[in-house]
Design an enzyme around this catalytic site. Structure first.
Site, PDB file in Angstrom:
ATOM      1  N   HIS A  43     111.363  20.832  30.494  1.00 27.09           N
ATOM      2  CA  HIS A  43     110.074  21.311  29.039  1.00 27.09           C
ATOM      3  C   HIS A  43     110.243  22.270  27.875  1.00 27.09           C
ATOM      4  O   HIS A  43     110.891  23.936  28.638  1.00 27.09           O
ATOM      5  CB  HIS A  43     109.158  21.214  29.922  1.00 27.09           C
ATOM      6  CG  HIS A  43     107.678  21.850  29.639  1.00 27.09           C
ATOM      7  ND1 HIS A  43     106.690  23.782  28.885  1.00 27.09           N
ATOM      8  CD2 HIS A  43     106.875  21.172  28.242  1.00 27.09           C
ATOM      9  CE1 HIS A  43     105.679  23.082  28.683  1.00 27.09           C
ATOM     10  NE2 HIS A  43     105.178  22.529  27.775  1.00 27.09           N
ATOM     11  N   ARG A  44     110.498  22.890  26.885  1.00 28.86           N
ATOM     12  CA  ARG A  44     111.013  24.193  26.020  1.00 28.86           C
ATOM     13  C   ARG A  44     112.014  24.851  26.747  1.00 28.86           C
ATOM     14  O   ARG A  44     112.609  25.499  26.561  1.00 28.86           O
ATOM     15  CB  ARG A  44     110.366  25.131  26.774  1.00 28.86           C
ATOM     16  CG  ARG A  44     108.403  24.640  25.891  1.00 28.86           C
ATOM     17  CD  ARG A  44     107.057  26.007  25.795  1.00 28.86           C
ATOM     18  NE  ARG A  44     105.905  25.203  26.254  1.00 28.86           N
ATOM     19  CZ  ARG A  44     104.333  25.858  26.136  1.00 28.86           C
ATOM     20  NH1 ARG A  44     104.704  27.283  26.452  1.00 28.86           N
ATOM     21  NH2 ARG A  44     103.723  25.299  26.659  1.00 28.86           N
ATOM     22  N   GLU A  70     112.849  19.447  25.720  1.00 32.03           N
ATOM     23  CA  GLU A  70     111.661  19.080  24.983  1.00 32.03           C
ATOM     24  C   GLU A  70     111.757  20.544  23.736  1.00 32.03           C
ATOM     25  O   GLU A  70     112.136  21.705  25.076  1.00 32.03           O
ATOM     26  CB  GLU A  70     110.628  19.024  25.965  1.00 32.03           C
ATOM     27  CG  GLU A  70     109.684  18.702  25.014  1.00 32.03           C
ATOM     28  CD  GLU A  70     109.124  20.235  24.736  1.00 32.03           C
ATOM     29  OE1 GLU A  70     107.304  19.859  24.448  1.00 32.03           O
ATOM     30  OE2 GLU A  70     108.486  21.059  25.090  1.00 32.03           O
ATOM     31  N   ASP A  72     110.032  22.795  20.833  1.00 32.17           N
ATOM     32  CA  ASP A  72     108.651  22.408  19.671  1.00 32.17           C
ATOM     33  C   ASP A  72     108.843  23.169  18.135  1.00 32.17           C
ATOM     34  O   ASP A  72     110.259  24.625  18.230  1.00 32.17           O
ATOM     35  CB  ASP A  72     107.418  23.969  20.109  1.00 32.17           C
ATOM     36  CG  ASP A  72     106.856  23.334  21.898  1.00 32.17           C
ATOM     37  OD1 ASP A  72     106.061  22.302  21.459  1.00 32.17           O
ATOM     38  OD2 ASP A  72     107.666  23.872  22.182  1.00 32.17           O
ATOM     39  N   HIS A  85     107.175  27.769  19.821  1.00 27.93           N
ATOM     40  CA  HIS A  85     106.182  27.299  20.643  1.00 27.93           C
ATOM     41  C   HIS A  85     104.407  27.373  19.791  1.00 27.93           C
ATOM     42  O   HIS A  85     103.768  26.735  19.458  1.00 27.93           O
ATOM     43  CB  HIS A  85     105.640  27.344  22.419  1.00 27.93           C
ATOM     44  CG  HIS A  85     104.552  26.589  22.553  1.00 27.93           C
ATOM     45  ND1 HIS A  85     103.257  27.003  22.643  1.00 27.93           N
ATOM     46  CD2 HIS A  85     103.688  25.393  23.233  1.00 27.93           C
ATOM     47  CE1 HIS A  85     102.128  25.951  23.291  1.00 27.93           C
ATOM     48  NE2 HIS A  85     102.387  25.125  23.604  1.00 27.93           N
ATOM     49  N   GLU A 144     108.974  18.434  19.832  1.00 29.76           N
ATOM     50  CA  GLU A 144     106.945  18.653  19.664  1.00 29.76           C
ATOM     51  C   GLU A 144     107.464  18.814  18.154  1.00 29.76           C
ATOM     52  O   GLU A 144     108.197  20.299  18.147  1.00 29.76           O
ATOM     53  CB  GLU A 144     106.790  18.961  20.387  1.00 29.76           C
ATOM     54  CG  GLU A 144     105.566  18.650  19.867  1.00 29.76           C
ATOM     55  CD  GLU A 144     104.417  19.360  21.104  1.00 29.76           C
ATOM     56  OE1 GLU A 144     104.983  19.832  22.498  1.00 29.76           O
ATOM     57  OE2 GLU A 144     103.457  19.617  20.646  1.00 29.76           O
ATOM     58  N   LYS A 146     104.761  20.319  16.042  1.00 29.42           N
ATOM     59  CA  LYS A 146     103.680  21.574  16.765  1.00 29.42           C
ATOM     60  C   LYS A 146     103.005  21.751  15.512  1.00 29.42           C
ATOM     61  O   LYS A 146     103.451  22.070  14.719  1.00 29.42           O
ATOM     62  CB  LYS A 146     104.899  22.949  17.262  1.00 29.42           C
ATOM     63  CG  LYS A 146     103.353  23.683  18.011  1.00 29.42           C
ATOM     64  CD  LYS A 146     102.411  22.672  19.185  1.00 29.42           C
ATOM     65  CE  LYS A 146     103.360  22.661  20.195  1.00 29.42           C
ATOM     66  NZ  LYS A 146     102.320  22.406  21.584  1.00 29.42           N
ATOM     67  N   ASP A 270     108.883  22.213  33.601  1.00 28.80           N
ATOM     68  CA  ASP A 270     109.577  23.853  33.755  1.00 28.80           C
ATOM     69  C   ASP A 270     110.778  23.870  34.317  1.00 28.80           C
ATOM     70  O   ASP A 270     111.205  24.783  33.868  1.00 28.80           O
ATOM     71  CB  ASP A 270     108.493  24.931  33.485  1.00 28.80           C
ATOM     72  CG  ASP A 270     107.642  25.072  32.261  1.00 28.80           C
ATOM     73  OD1 ASP A 270     107.852  24.621  32.037  1.00 28.80           O
ATOM     74  OD2 ASP A 270     106.105  25.597  32.738  1.00 28.80           O
TER      75      ASP A 270
HETATM   76  O1  G3P Z   1     106.131  17.661  26.227  1.00 31.10           O
HETATM   77  C1  G3P Z   1     104.902  17.943  26.111  1.00 31.10           C
HETATM   78  C2  G3P Z   1     104.688  19.760  26.140  1.00 31.10           C
HETATM   79  O2  G3P Z   1     105.110  20.316  25.770  1.00 31.10           O
HETATM   80  C3  G3P Z   1     102.554  19.784  25.311  1.00 31.10           C
HETATM   81  O3  G3P Z   1     102.529  20.801  25.498  1.00 31.10           O
HETATM   82  O4  G3P Z   1     101.653  22.953  24.663  1.00 31.10           O
HETATM   83  O5  G3P Z   1     103.477  22.940  26.074  1.00 31.10           O
HETATM   84  O6  G3P Z   1     103.263  21.724  23.733  1.00 31.10           O
HETATM   85  P1  G3P Z   1     102.727  22.364  25.632  1.00 31.10           P
HETATM   86 CA    CA Z   2     105.812  21.207  23.069  1.00 32.35          CA
END
Ligand code: G3P
Ligand code: CA
Length: 278
Positions: A43-44, A70, A72, A85, A144, A146, A270
């Site tokens: 994640h990120r 992932e 943003d 993000h 993603e 955003k 994460d």
């Molecule tokens: O990939 C899902 C997740 O990233 C969504 O929430 O706020 O971390 O972008 P957020």
């Molecule tokens: Ca995200």
């Protein structure tokens, strides 16, 4: 046919699991992971270990052998796609202000690493193009979009970046585009139908209705809910509509175990090592 076979296999795993009791052993979980190839999605980037949405976090995801990371995407004042993000730079850089009010030249001068740890001082806000060029073929990329309502035309720009690199054709290079903004994803699907699309769903006590799932299935391949909404029943319903699910965001091992048992197709975390059952 392929989709049908995979749904049948998932149903069999689920049924076997259902009749075997309420908890799976570690061995059973390994077997389920192997059969279903549950994706480990950083994640990120591996943001538990390096500053989110930086090359350091993406390098770490590769090093930790995640299947995908992932990121943003937003847009600078002068129309460059940048990987960050928040809609402001305040939390994750040494600057202040809205991403959309800063030019790319201004954004690239910011330190996006020190807030996390001094050892990452000098990390930059990457562009989407830089990330695609650096990691394509090495690891899958979950993009993603955003807050797309702040950035009219961002869907076409992302599509252009993928087309420019020949990443819009189904190949070994795994690319998925997702957003909380479902209209934006329907739009992206129509611009570039060959690239799979995901809808992100935040927690709602009402859950996700069949009507919503039917609508999602008309343009999306993935329904990616908050992990707090996940039940094996929801996973089965998503599969029944021909889609897959990658819930978010796992920050402890128990949640990873729970999601695996619920039959998800990928886990956004994460900490990629929490999703490693080998
Ligand atoms: O990939 C899902 C997740 O990233 C969504 O929430 O706020 O971390 O972008 P957020
Ligand atoms: Ca995200």
């Amino acid at each position: 046919m392929k989709k049908f076979a995979s749904i049948l296999m998932i149903a069999l795993v689920f049924t076997t699991y259902l009749f075997s009791g309420s908890t799976a052993s570690a061995d059973e979980m390994v077997t389920m992971k192997e059969k279903k190839q549950v994706l480990n999605i950083a994640h990120r980037g591996a943001s538990g270990y390096a500053p989110e949405n930086t090359m350091a976090a993406f390098d770490k995801a590769v090093e930790m052998k995640a299947d995908m990371f992932e990121l943003d995407v937003q847009m600078s004042k002068d129309g460059k796609l940048v990987v960050i993000h928040d809609t402001t730079v305040d939390r994750t850089t040494d600057g202040t202000g809205n991403v959309r009010d800063l030019t790319y030249e201004e954004l690239k001068k910011l330190d996006a690493g020190s807030w996390f740890n001094e050892e990452f001082a000098g990390e930059k806000i990457p562009t989407l193009g830089e990330v695609l060029d650096a990691y394509r073929g090495k690891i899958g990329i979950l993009i993603e979009v955003k807050s797309p309502s702040l950035y009219p035309g961002i869907e076409q720009k992302i599509a252009d970046e993928l087309i420019e690199r020949n990443l819009h054709k189904p190949a070994n290079e795994k690319i998925i585009v997702q957003s909380f903004n479902h209209e934006s994803m329907a739009k992206f699907h129509h611009l570039l139908p060959s690239v799979p699309v995901g809808v992100l769903v935040g927690y709602s006590p009402d859950g996700i209705s069949d009507e919503q799932l039917m609508d999602f299935a008309s343009y999306a391949d993935y329904v990616n809910p908050s992990k707090s909404m996940v039940t094996s029943e929801l996973v089965d319903r998503i599969h029944a509509f021909g889609m897959k699910t990658h819930p978010w965001t796992v920050r402890d091992r128990n949640s990873a175990d729970f999601l695996l048992q619920a039959g998800v197709d990928g886990i956004i975390t994460d900490y990629p090592d929490y999703v490693d059952f080998d």
